[in-house]
Design an enzyme around this catalytic site. Structure first.
Site, mmCIF file in Angstrom:
data_model
loop_
_atom_site.group_PDB
_atom_site.id
_atom_site.type_symbol
_atom_site.label_atom_id
_atom_site.label_comp_id
_atom_site.label_asym_id
_atom_site.label_seq_id
_atom_site.Cartn_x
_atom_site.Cartn_y
_atom_site.Cartn_z
ATOM 1 C CG ASP A 1 -8.531 -7.837 -21.866
ATOM 2 O OD1 ASP A 1 -7.920 -8.980 -21.591
ATOM 3 O OD2 ASP A 1 -9.142 -7.476 -22.787
ATOM 4 C CG HIS B 1 -2.130 0.784 1.083
ATOM 5 N ND1 HIS B 1 -2.155 1.830 0.168
ATOM 6 C CD2 HIS B 1 -3.310 0.645 1.721
ATOM 7 C CE1 HIS B 1 -3.369 2.468 0.373
ATOM 8 N NE2 HIS B 1 -3.971 1.585 1.115
#
Length: 434
Positions: free
Chosen positions: A376, A166
């Site tokens: 994708d 993070h």
């Protein structure tokens, strides 16, 4: 599946994917915003991709080629995103650009996605540790920035497990990196968005005050808030604020009001008295607010943390008795205060306030517009994206995600925000908005 046919996952040994070409070396400092979230450690998530339609033979061949292209996409993405191939410095305040690469694991499940409900159910039929990557024994987790596991199911579908640090990315930044890897896996010559580091352009104002951290025994739950319920809350707010022209209730506002009130009702027996404070804290993107700090052309490509924490704090009785339209107003008020608070923090005149990380505070993240469900790698976009955070018992939290395709239109809430004594009551309250 029956207990006699419990699904298994067979993992290959972790392999390093280094950058596909030469990359700069050196040390890059993290920003002051990165440092405020560094204590959050790793974010774990899963992207679920439905099986393709071709025959089984073509499917197997296609799966091998898809994983190979995916690995190549990450290798190529690590050239412009070269800090991701490095390691977090021992200080935790910088990244050492070593060019080592990211760990990648290939895995195969013994079942079809349909056999495990598309990994959309709670609890998961497959333990999350089997779906998430791990480095080889002896490799320290402390410095790692990014890891990937691609698990192929017998139907030809995939689950891609991601773990990222993070302190180096926020959710939007991680989605930007994954999008770049997908674009390059599909044969694009360069990412559509050029990455920007520029962490040193952000001033270093006072950071948050450290708070006491408690370990809880949190229960994982999932609730779907229907589009009809969201529309009803929006309409109630519109009616209540008819005198205030221009007041608009967003989907985020409506869902946050619902879950905040439902959790407060479920916690009634846990609060010491009616005046005990309950809180909902949420991260607000501040990318648009960096336009005076970073050059405008580079803001789009910035993949560091760009969030500021907003918080609604009210007496428990007040939230339980309030109309949802009132709770929406409190959420909107906290949101609208962020630009001024963020500007004050950037000038060093306001403290980055972190609410007490106790059982009365729930922290939420909205993943519905980060772009994680638009990545994708060459086999289409995921049908479902969800956090995998069953290991985290230190932050009472929940996430908004897009529901699986058949239930599109509402919002799915993945919750780790109550312990067992309050789980049933929370489920009852949330079910009223399903």
């Amino acid at each position: 599946m029956t207990s006699s046919s419990t699904p298994t996952v067979t993992k290959s040994p972790p392999a390093l994917i280094p950058p596909a070409g030469p990359t700069p070396r050196g040390t890059l400092a993290l920003s002051s915003i990165d440092k405020t979230v560094a204590g959050s450690g790793f974010v774990c998530l899963i992207q679920v991709f439905s099986p393709p339609s071709p025959s089984a033979a073509r499917r197997d061949l296609g799966a091998a080629a898809a994983v190979a292209a995916m690995r190549e996409g990450f290798a190529r993405a690590l050239v412009p995103y070269y800090p991701v191939a490095g390691r977090v410095a021992p200080s935790g305040l910088a990244v050492d650009c070593t060019g080592e690469g990211i760990w990648f694991v290939e895995a195969a499940a013994s079942c079809a996605l349909a056999d495990v409900d598309g990994l959309e159910c709670c609890p998961l039929p497959i333990p999350q540790k089997l779906l998430l990557p791990r480095p080889p024994p002896g490799e320290k987790l402390d410095g790692l920035i990014f890891m990937v596991q691609a698990t192929r199911f017998t139907c030809g579908g995939f689950a891609v497990g991601i773990i990222f640090r993070h302190a180096v990315f926020d959710g939007q930044g991680a989605a930007q990196f994954l999008t770049a890897a997908g674009e390059l896996a599909r044969g694009l010559k360069a990412p559509s968005v050029a990455p920007v580091w520029d962490r040193d352009a952000i001033p270093d104002p006072p950071g948050p005050l450290p708070g006491q951290v408690t370990e809880f025994r949190l229960v994982t739950q999932v609730a779907d808030i229907s589009a009809e319920s969201i529309a009803r809350v929006k309409d109630e707010f519109k009616q209540a604020s008819a005198a205030s022209a221009g007041e608009v209730c967003s989907t985020f506002d409506a869902v946050t009001a619902i879950v905040f009130k439902c959790r407060t009702l479920a916690l009634a027996s846990a609060l010491p008295d009616d005046d005990a404070e309950v809180r909902v804290a949420f991260a607000v993107s501040t990318r648009r607010l960096l336009r005076g700090v970073l050059p405008i052309p580079t803001v789009e490509g910035y993949y560091g943390n760009c969030v500021f924490l907003a918080c609604v704090a009210r007496a428990g009785k007040a939230v339980r008795e309030a109309a949802l339209a009132e709770v929406v107003g409190a959420v909107r008020e906290a949101k609208e205060a962020v630009p001024a608070r963020f500007a004050g923090w950037m000038r060093g005149v306001e403290q980055y306030d972190v609410p007490p990380l106790d059982y009365s505070t729930v922290t939420l993240s909205d993943w519905t517009r980060l772009g994680l469900d638009e990545v994708d790698y060459g086999f289409g976009v995921p049908g479902y994206v969800s956090p995998l955070n069953d290991h985290d018992n230190f932050i009472v939290q929940l996430h908004y995600v897009r529901p699986p395709a058949p239930r599109r239109g509402g919002v799915r809430v993945v919750l780790r925000c109550v312990e067992e004594p309050h789980a049933a009551a929370l489920a009852v309250e949330l079910a009223k908005f399903a």
